[in-house]
Write a protein that holds these residues in place. Structure first.
Motif, short mmCIF file in Angstrom:
data_model
loop_
_atom_site.label_atom_id
_atom_site.label_comp_id
_atom_site.label_asym_id
_atom_site.label_seq_id
_atom_site.Cartn_x
_atom_site.Cartn_y
_atom_site.Cartn_z
N LYS A 119 0.82 -1.22 0.00
CA LYS A 119 0.00 0.00 0.00
C LYS A 119 0.85 1.27 0.00
CE LYS A 119 -0.77 0.06 5.06
NZ LYS A 119 0.17 1.09 5.45
N ASP A 120 2.11 1.16 0.46
CA ASP A 120 2.99 2.33 0.50
C ASP A 120 3.73 2.55 -0.81
OD1 ASP A 120 2.22 2.51 3.13
OD2 ASP A 120 4.03 1.56 3.91
N TRP A 121 3.88 1.49 -1.57
CA TRP A 121 4.67 1.57 -2.80
C TRP A 121 3.80 1.99 -3.98
CZ3 TRP A 121 9.54 -1.46 -4.23
CH2 TRP A 121 10.38 -1.60 -3.12
N GLU A 122 4.46 2.57 -4.99
CA GLU A 122 3.72 2.88 -6.22
C GLU A 122 3.45 1.60 -7.01
OE1 GLU A 122 6.23 5.73 -8.22
OE2 GLU A 122 6.10 7.10 -6.51
N LYS A 123 4.34 0.60 -6.84
CA LYS A 123 4.21 -0.66 -7.55
C LYS A 123 4.28 -1.79 -6.54
CE LYS A 123 6.92 1.33 -11.35
NZ LYS A 123 6.76 2.72 -10.88
N ASP A 124 3.84 -2.99 -6.94
CA ASP A 124 3.94 -4.13 -6.04
C ASP A 124 5.41 -4.40 -5.73
OD1 ASP A 124 3.92 -6.51 -4.71
OD2 ASP A 124 3.02 -7.68 -6.32
N PRO A 125 5.83 -4.28 -4.44
CA PRO A 125 7.26 -4.45 -4.13
C PRO A 125 7.78 -5.87 -4.39
CG PRO A 125 5.96 -4.16 -2.11
CD PRO A 125 5.04 -3.90 -3.26
N SER A 441 19.01 5.84 -4.96
CA SER A 441 19.30 4.90 -3.87
C SER A 441 18.10 4.80 -2.93
CB SER A 441 20.53 5.38 -3.11
OG SER A 441 20.65 4.64 -1.92
N PHE A 442 17.37 3.70 -3.06
CA PHE A 442 16.17 3.53 -2.24
C PHE A 442 16.23 2.23 -1.43
CE2 PHE A 442 14.89 6.37 -5.62
CZ PHE A 442 14.11 7.31 -4.97
N ALA A 443 17.45 1.73 -1.19
CA ALA A 443 17.56 0.51 -0.41
C ALA A 443 16.89 0.74 0.95
CB ALA A 443 19.03 0.15 -0.21
N HIS A 444 16.15 -0.22 1.40
CA HIS A 444 15.38 -0.18 2.67
C HIS A 444 14.15 0.73 2.53
CE1 HIS A 444 18.92 -1.49 5.47
NE2 HIS A 444 18.93 -2.10 4.31
N GLY A 445 14.09 1.58 1.52
CA GLY A 445 13.00 2.54 1.43
C GLY A 445 11.96 2.14 0.41
N LEU A 446 11.21 3.14 -0.04
CA LEU A 446 10.13 2.92 -0.99
C LEU A 446 10.69 2.81 -2.41
CD1 LEU A 446 7.47 5.50 0.21
CD2 LEU A 446 7.38 3.02 0.44
N ASN A 447 9.99 2.03 -3.24
CA ASN A 447 10.27 2.01 -4.68
C ASN A 447 11.75 1.77 -5.00
OD1 ASN A 447 7.50 2.72 -4.94
ND2 ASN A 447 8.03 4.84 -4.59
N GLU A 448 12.32 0.81 -4.27
CA GLU A 448 13.73 0.42 -4.50
C GLU A 448 13.92 0.07 -5.98
OE1 GLU A 448 14.85 -2.69 -1.80
OE2 GLU A 448 16.78 -3.03 -2.77
N ARG A 449 15.03 0.50 -6.54
CA ARG A 449 15.24 0.31 -7.97
C ARG A 449 16.72 0.18 -8.32
NH1 ARG A 449 12.96 6.22 -8.95
NH2 ARG A 449 11.81 5.45 -7.18
N VAL A 450 16.96 -0.42 -9.48
CA VAL A 450 18.32 -0.61 -9.99
C VAL A 450 18.26 -0.39 -11.49
CG1 VAL A 450 19.92 -2.47 -10.57
CG2 VAL A 450 19.24 -2.14 -8.19
N LEU A 451 19.27 0.21 -12.06
CA LEU A 451 19.30 0.40 -13.51
C LEU A 451 19.41 -0.95 -14.22
CD1 LEU A 451 21.76 3.42 -13.72
CD2 LEU A 451 19.39 3.43 -14.57
N VAL A 452 18.57 -1.15 -15.22
CA VAL A 452 18.61 -2.40 -15.99
C VAL A 452 20.02 -2.62 -16.55
CG1 VAL A 452 17.77 -3.50 -18.12
CG2 VAL A 452 16.16 -2.30 -16.60
N LYS A 453 20.60 -1.56 -17.06
CA LYS A 453 21.94 -1.66 -17.65
C LYS A 453 22.95 -2.10 -16.60
CE LYS A 453 25.26 1.00 -20.38
NZ LYS A 453 26.42 0.65 -19.56
N SER A 454 22.81 -1.55 -15.38
CA SER A 454 23.76 -1.89 -14.32
C SER A 454 23.67 -3.36 -13.94
CB SER A 454 23.51 -1.01 -13.09
OG SER A 454 24.42 -1.35 -12.08
N PHE A 455 22.45 -3.90 -13.95
CA PHE A 455 22.26 -5.32 -13.63
C PHE A 455 23.05 -6.18 -14.62
CE2 PHE A 455 20.00 -9.34 -14.31
CZ PHE A 455 19.94 -9.84 -13.01
N PHE A 456 22.87 -5.92 -15.90
CA PHE A 456 23.54 -6.76 -16.90
C PHE A 456 25.05 -6.49 -16.97
CE2 PHE A 456 19.08 -7.09 -18.15
CZ PHE A 456 18.96 -8.47 -18.20
#
Ligand SMILES: [Zn+2]
Length: 473
Positions: A119-125, A441-456
């Protein structure tokens, strides 16, 4: 927003489109496999209390089985957490040919995540969602990035019949974000499985990008401060507040807190913090940069140390700190307090022992009726000496992507599993291979994210790091 500004911002977002990568561009077998592990494990709600850590450990164990790892080299180690939940660690050994005669290298990460509420996130975490060049989801960064990348690296190397010159070990813990007991269990009770010359921890360190996605630097974490809480407590007989006595627990506590506030712990340094200040000095253009430069050349420079101490982001890097974080006193508006207590949260410089700080607090607080106790069982850990082989491997991997990017060793003032490994005598270096902008940088917080490019890109990063560290040259 005026029309004019709106047009400008459209131009800006159009230019940053150049940075946007899609997972559809990454079609090699090892890339799609890594993405499916990432997606499947992010769907497991491994936050405390949801019984998914064990599920994830078994899921990954199956991936290693499918990838050709021997049953004896895959260990799911059950653990009962203090809340009664059955969690687990996973340890997997990649057998080398032992031609180097060296002890294994440990690769660490953690399977659990900080809780996230839908309920706190914009997307399903707990659904991996790709949007505008980012992967969203709890754990995309911390630390299913680490568990996925390491798993994918081992599977890829195995599929290529790679033979390391020493054993490589994966150790994934199950409660890093809460109690950190599974890593201690591995260190204390399963040492034979994880014993290593040193460890790379895929839960800290990594690259920084500017707002415009330009690389700034890469950080290698080589030390952590020790976290320790102390309770200071005073009790009085109390009484009616209309008949005040000389003794008052709240006043006594307040005085003790003032004495602690007035005390400054001595300045300290080690080769990691000096190297950190030296490298950071060039990035900081102001008085802080000058002070960092002076301190890195002469850690006895008191003026430089004092200036650095005025920056909250830096003070923890040059000394032990102890600070009051909670108070609890009295029991009624109209009664003399029978007790007053406070929590003092200390962050110990690497190498400083918990009992040294306990004695120091005892010495600082003049009222000897005040009790001072250590909370829990904090263990202090040393810094990990910078190793040339580790620095060279990280350098090669980072420079393959961004030539000449500065690599900065650093010490964190928070704690990860690396602390328990270091305390157990395994030097540990935090490095994720991930590149991110500070604003993402949203580690521990809302809407945590990582760049797709960085993952690969990190898949290639780990491939280079592992080859460099375990290849006979
Ligand atoms: Zn983490």
């Amino acid at each position: 927003m005026s029309k004019y500004i709106f047009i400008i911002s459209l131009i800006f977002s159009a230019s940053s489109q150049a940075q946007i990568a899609s997972s559809k561009n990454y079609t090699a077998d090892y890339q799609t496999k890594a993405l499916s592990i990432y997606r499947d494990t992010i769907a497991m709600r491994t936050a405390k209390g949801h019984n998914q850590v064990k599920v994830m450990a078994h899921y990954l164990a199956d991936r290693f089985r499918d990838g050709g790892f021997d049953e004896n080299d895959i260990n799911v180690i059950p653990f009962i957490s203090p809340n009664g939940e059955e969690i687990a660690s996973l340890v997997v050994r990649y057998q080398g040919d032992d031609s180097s005669g060296k002890k294994p290298i440990l690769f660490a990460a953690h399977m659990d995540v900080v809780e996230a509420l839908k309920k706190d996130w914009e997307k399903d975490p707990f659904t991996l969602i790709e949007e505008n060049g980012y992967f969203f989801g709890r754990g995309t960064g911390d630390d299913k990035f680490g568990t996925t990348l390491l798993t994918a690296a081992f599977l890829r190397l195995k599929s290529e019949n790679y033979m390391p010159n020493r054993d490589l070990i994966i150790a994934f813990s199950g409660d890093e974000e809460t109690e950190m007991l599974t890593i201690e269990d591995l260190v204390d009770n399963h040492r034979n499985l994880i014993d290593a010359e040193f460890a790379i921890n895929a839960d800290s360190g990594g690259g920084s990008l500017s707002t415009e996605f330009e690389p700034i630097s890469y950080q290698l974490q080589a030390a952590e401060k020790t976290y320790a809480d102390f309770t200071i407590k005073i009790t009085n007989p109390g009484g009616h507040s209309s008949r005040p006595t000389k003794k008052n627990a709240i006043y006594d506590l307040a005085l003790a807190l003032s004495e602690i506030e007035a005390y400054t712990f001595p300045t300290q340094s080690n080769d990691i913090t000096l190297e950190y200040f030296k490298m950071r000095a060039t990035a900081e253009k102001n008085e802080l940069g000058r002070a960092m430069q002076q301190f890195s050349l002469n850690p006895k420079n008191i003026a430089a140390a004092e200036l650095i101490s005025t920056y909250s982001g830096q003070v923890g890097i040059i000394k032990t700190t102890c600070i009051a974080t909670m108070v609890n006193a009295g029991h009624a508006e109209n009664a003399l307090p029978q007790s007053a207590e406070a929590n003092i949260n200390c962050r110990l410089f690497p190498g400083v022992k918990v009992n040294e700080i306990h004695s120091k607090l005892r010495e600082i607080v003049s009222n000897k009726d005040i009790l001072i106790e250590v909370s829990g069982n904090p263990k202090s850990a040393p810094a990990s000496p910078l190793r040339e082989d580790v620095m060279a491997a990280i350098k090669k991997a980072v420079h393959a992507q961004f030539p000449d990017l500065p690599i900065i060793p650093y010490m964190t003032t928070g704690a990860t599993d690396g602390r328990a490994l270091r305390a157990g005598g395994i030097p540990t270096y935090g490095s994720t291979g991930q590149f991110a902008r500070a604003e993402d940088s949203f580690a521990h917080g809302l809407n945590e994210r990582v760049l797709v490019k960085s993952f690969f890109d990190a898949l290639e990063h780990w491939q280079i790091v592992i080859h460099e560290l375990s290849e006979s040259k």
